[in-house]
Write a protein that holds these residues in place. Structure first.
Motif, mmCIF file in Angstrom:
data_model
loop_
_atom_site.group_PDB
_atom_site.id
_atom_site.type_symbol
_atom_site.label_atom_id
_atom_site.label_comp_id
_atom_site.label_asym_id
_atom_site.label_seq_id
_atom_site.Cartn_x
_atom_site.Cartn_y
_atom_site.Cartn_z
ATOM 1 N N LYS A 194 32.871 20.083 -37.311
ATOM 2 C CA LYS A 194 31.566 20.656 -37.600
ATOM 3 C C LYS A 194 30.473 19.815 -36.928
ATOM 4 O O LYS A 194 30.548 18.580 -36.921
ATOM 5 C CB LYS A 194 31.332 20.699 -39.105
ATOM 6 N N GLY A 195 29.488 20.473 -36.400
ATOM 7 C CA GLY A 195 28.412 19.742 -35.733
ATOM 8 C C GLY A 195 27.166 20.596 -35.599
ATOM 9 O O GLY A 195 27.186 21.803 -35.841
ATOM 10 N N MET A 196 26.074 19.959 -35.210
ATOM 11 C CA MET A 196 24.798 20.660 -35.078
ATOM 12 C C MET A 196 24.027 20.069 -33.907
ATOM 13 O O MET A 196 23.971 18.842 -33.751
ATOM 14 C CB MET A 196 23.989 20.517 -36.367
ATOM 15 N N LYS A 197 23.444 20.945 -33.107
ATOM 16 C CA LYS A 197 22.598 20.508 -31.998
ATOM 17 C C LYS A 197 21.169 20.950 -32.271
ATOM 18 O O LYS A 197 20.910 22.123 -32.531
ATOM 19 C CB LYS A 197 23.078 21.108 -30.673
ATOM 20 N N LEU A 198 20.240 20.000 -32.221
ATOM 21 C CA LEU A 198 18.834 20.271 -32.499
ATOM 22 C C LEU A 198 17.976 19.895 -31.297
ATOM 23 O O LEU A 198 18.282 18.923 -30.597
ATOM 24 C CB LEU A 198 18.358 19.481 -33.724
ATOM 25 N N GLU A 199 16.913 20.649 -31.078
ATOM 26 C CA GLU A 199 15.996 20.373 -29.965
ATOM 27 C C GLU A 199 14.961 19.330 -30.391
ATOM 28 O O GLU A 199 13.759 19.498 -30.183
ATOM 29 C CB GLU A 199 15.317 21.659 -29.490
ATOM 30 N N TRP A 200 15.420 18.295 -31.031
ATOM 31 C CA TRP A 200 14.579 17.170 -31.443
ATOM 32 C C TRP A 200 15.040 15.938 -30.673
ATOM 33 O O TRP A 200 16.230 15.603 -30.691
ATOM 34 C CB TRP A 200 14.704 16.916 -32.940
ATOM 35 N N GLY A 201 14.125 15.249 -30.016
ATOM 36 C CA GLY A 201 14.506 14.132 -29.168
ATOM 37 C C GLY A 201 14.184 12.766 -29.755
ATOM 38 O O GLY A 201 13.581 12.643 -30.825
ATOM 39 N N LEU A 202 14.600 11.735 -29.030
ATOM 40 C CA LEU A 202 14.344 10.355 -29.434
ATOM 41 C C LEU A 202 12.846 10.065 -29.462
ATOM 42 O O LEU A 202 12.080 10.566 -28.635
ATOM 43 C CB LEU A 202 15.028 9.392 -28.464
ATOM 44 N N LYS A 203 12.450 9.254 -30.424
ATOM 45 C CA LYS A 203 11.047 8.850 -30.518
ATOM 46 C C LYS A 203 10.656 7.924 -29.383
ATOM 47 O O LYS A 203 9.519 7.930 -28.904
ATOM 48 C CB LYS A 203 10.813 8.163 -31.872
ATOM 49 N N SER A 204 11.614 7.125 -28.918
ATOM 50 C CA SER A 204 11.319 6.143 -27.870
ATOM 51 C C SER A 204 12.570 5.881 -27.029
ATOM 52 O O SER A 204 13.680 5.888 -27.554
ATOM 53 C CB SER A 204 10.841 4.832 -28.497
ATOM 54 N N PRO A 205 12.414 5.655 -25.720
ATOM 55 C CA PRO A 205 13.567 5.314 -24.872
ATOM 56 C C PRO A 205 14.173 3.951 -25.209
ATOM 57 O O PRO A 205 15.229 3.602 -24.683
ATOM 58 C CB PRO A 205 12.981 5.323 -23.449
ATOM 59 N N TYR A 206 13.504 3.188 -26.083
ATOM 60 C CA TYR A 206 14.044 1.894 -26.505
ATOM 61 C C TYR A 206 15.421 2.061 -27.142
ATOM 62 O O TYR A 206 16.260 1.159 -27.081
ATOM 63 C CB TYR A 206 13.102 1.224 -27.499
ATOM 64 N N PHE A 207 15.683 3.217 -27.725
ATOM 65 C CA PHE A 207 16.923 3.423 -28.467
ATOM 66 C C PHE A 207 18.099 3.837 -27.590
ATOM 67 O O PHE A 207 19.189 4.098 -28.097
ATOM 68 C CB PHE A 207 16.704 4.479 -29.564
ATOM 69 N N PHE A 208 17.913 3.902 -26.275
ATOM 70 C CA PHE A 208 19.030 4.233 -25.381
ATOM 71 C C PHE A 208 20.137 3.185 -25.518
ATOM 72 O O PHE A 208 19.893 1.988 -25.436
ATOM 73 C CB PHE A 208 18.580 4.260 -23.913
ATOM 74 N N THR A 224 19.251 12.366 -26.765
ATOM 75 C CA THR A 224 18.461 12.147 -25.557
ATOM 76 C C THR A 224 16.990 12.306 -25.929
ATOM 77 O O THR A 224 16.655 12.497 -27.089
ATOM 78 C CB THR A 224 18.839 13.146 -24.450
ATOM 79 N N MET A 225 16.120 12.268 -24.936
ATOM 80 C CA MET A 225 14.700 12.441 -25.199
ATOM 81 C C MET A 225 14.361 13.901 -25.526
ATOM 82 O O MET A 225 13.256 14.195 -25.994
ATOM 83 C CB MET A 225 13.871 11.994 -23.990
ATOM 84 N N ASP A 226 15.315 14.821 -25.316
ATOM 85 C CA ASP A 226 15.048 16.243 -25.531
ATOM 86 C C ASP A 226 15.808 16.846 -26.703
ATOM 87 O O ASP A 226 15.356 17.819 -27.294
ATOM 88 C CB ASP A 226 15.385 17.041 -24.265
ATOM 89 N N ASN A 227 16.989 16.314 -27.032
ATOM 90 C CA ASN A 227 17.785 16.912 -28.112
ATOM 91 C C ASN A 227 18.713 15.888 -28.737
ATOM 92 O O ASN A 227 18.893 14.783 -28.215
ATOM 93 C CB ASN A 227 18.587 18.120 -27.600
ATOM 94 N N VAL A 228 19.312 16.287 -29.858
ATOM 95 C CA VAL A 228 20.256 15.413 -30.560
ATOM 96 C C VAL A 228 21.427 16.262 -31.047
ATOM 97 O O VAL A 228 21.251 17.401 -31.481
ATOM 98 C CB VAL A 228 19.576 14.688 -31.746
#
Length: 424
Positions: free
Chosen positions: A114-128, A249-253
């Motif tokens: 089971k999984g879910m893809k959302l169009e919500w991205g990372l708050k900051s690239p620091y978390f890469f 990513t910066m665009d989705n999770v």
């Protein structure tokens, strides 16, 4: 191939395998007087005719065996990978619903979770965590869902305590996070092994809260607010959800393998289905698809990092090839489709010699791939010429066996989407 033909035609040099003959002196002088506008028109006429012919040659793939064939060919003949890919697409998963990671075992493994893809991205690239891919990947993460703006770093610090005790990462999903809080969290986790990922939830307030509730059910947690049992001195860890993997990513999770109870998820889905019957909103259908969907997880094993890396590249290549084949179909491989497409150019009506030369250049380029494969196998080019005399466009030459074969039956095929791109 088109550029290669141009080089050999204009340079006047002889090709090593003698499959492409250099023009004689008179032809070379004539080429010097070619009008580039007419030549370009010839290229375009030929390219359009080639694309139309390839569309006619293409066949749709529907069966398990056909999908496995395409996957095997794209994976350099690895039949095991071809069958794994066929199982994935047999379930109806798309490329963005498939995740691949390493496994310390003797055999590759395929699971559906089971999984879910959302169009919500990372708050900051620091978390890469993978800066080259610009993504954050967490394995075995606890999930904090906060439906308002986080303006106090203690909110995240308290959620991190159970993570540190259990050696897990933390995924934070919130409406927003103050920049000052981001700085504090970045400082706190610079010298620790635990990973933190903060996702900014976008969208209208009503839709955002509804999706957060769906996510909470999927992960077995609760949606928290500033007054729901969380302050500077008190926090209930049981309100955290959990999942097996997070890819952001910066665009989705993507949240994979949530620990929510199956009964609760099914009940939520039934509620959404009942609401959809009374509404025409596409947003409800999208929520249902996200909540009831899942992901194919391919676990790749190998004797070392190099072998695992090679297998992952093969699988990725096979996934893209099968996806392309399902979209537009397949054509004979090994340059055979382009070879038969070259016959179509004999029917083209050109208005001047410049256009004719452009068509001839493309025609030579179309034949080049099949001739090169035969030449590398030590076979004379006349073997390929005999294919042009055939009525069936499925027939090709197999250099390994030294005979003519049906390209579709033997599995030597290419996705149509990949073939005409250089001409289109």
């Amino acid at each position: 191939m088109l550029i290669t033909s141009l080089i050999y035609l204009f340079a006047g040099t002889k090709y090593e395998s003698a499959l492409v003959k250099a023009p004689n002196d008179e032809a070379f002088k004539a080429l010097g007087r070619v009008n580039l506008t007419g030549l370009t028109q010839g290229f375009r006429m030929a390219a359009d005719a080639v694309v139309r012919n390839l569309d006619c040659q293409a066949r749709k793939i529907t069966t398990f065996e056909e999908i496995a064939q395409v996957g095997t060919t794209a994976a350099n003949g690895d039949g095991e990978i071809g069958e794994l890919i066929a199982k994935v697409f047999e379930k109806g998963w798309e490329n963005d619903l498939i995740t691949i990671f390493d496994r310390k075992a003797l055999y590759n493994e395929l699971n559906f979770v089971k999984g879910m893809k959302l169009e919500w991205g990372l708050k900051s690239p620091y978390f890469f965590t993978h800066k080259n891919k610009k993504e954050c990947v967490l394995d075995g993460a606890l999930v904090l869902i906060y439906d308002t703006k986080i303006s106090n770093s203690n909110v995240i610090r308290q959620a991190c305590l159970p993570c540190m005790m259990q050696g897990q990462s933390l995924l934070v999903v919130a409406e927003d996070v103050e920049n000052e809080v981001l700085g504090d969290i970045a400082t706190d986790f610079t010298c620790t092994t635990e990973k933190v990922c903060i996702i900014k939830a976008a969208g209208l307030a009503e839709d955002r809260k509804a999706i957060m509730e769906d996510l909470a059910i999927l992960t077995g947690g609760q949606v928290l607010t500033g007054g729901s049992g969380m302050n500077s001195t008190y926090f209930v860890p049981l309100k955290l959800g959990s999942c097996k993997r997070v890819i952001a990513t910066m665009d989705n999770v993507v949240i994979i393998g949530g620990s929510g109870e199956l009964v609760d998820i099914q009940e939520r889905c039934e509620q959404l289905r009942s609401t959809i019957k009374l509404s025409t909103s596409d947003k409800l259908k999208d929520r249902l698809a996200k909540l009831s969907g899942g992901y194919a997880v391919l676990k790749v094993c190998g004797h070392g990092k190099a072998e695992v890396r090679e297998k992952k590249l093969k699988i990725t290549n096979a996934l893209h090839a099968v996806q392309a084949a399902k979209e537009e179909g397949i054509v004979p491989g090994s340059g055979v489709a382009l070879l038969y497409a070259s016959k179509e150019l004999d029917k083209l009506q050109t208005t001047n010699s410049d256009q004719k030369i452009g068509v001839q250049i493309v025609q030579n380029a179309l034949k080049m791939a099949a001739y090169l494969i035969a030449s590398n196998a030590g076979v004379d080019g006349s073997i390929i010429d005999k294919l042009l005399e055939q009525d069936s466009s499925d027939l090709g030459y197999n250099p390994a066996r030294g005979n003519y074969v049906d390209m579709f039956k033997c599995g030597d095929v290419d996705p149509l989407k990949h073939v005409p791109s250089e001409f289109a």
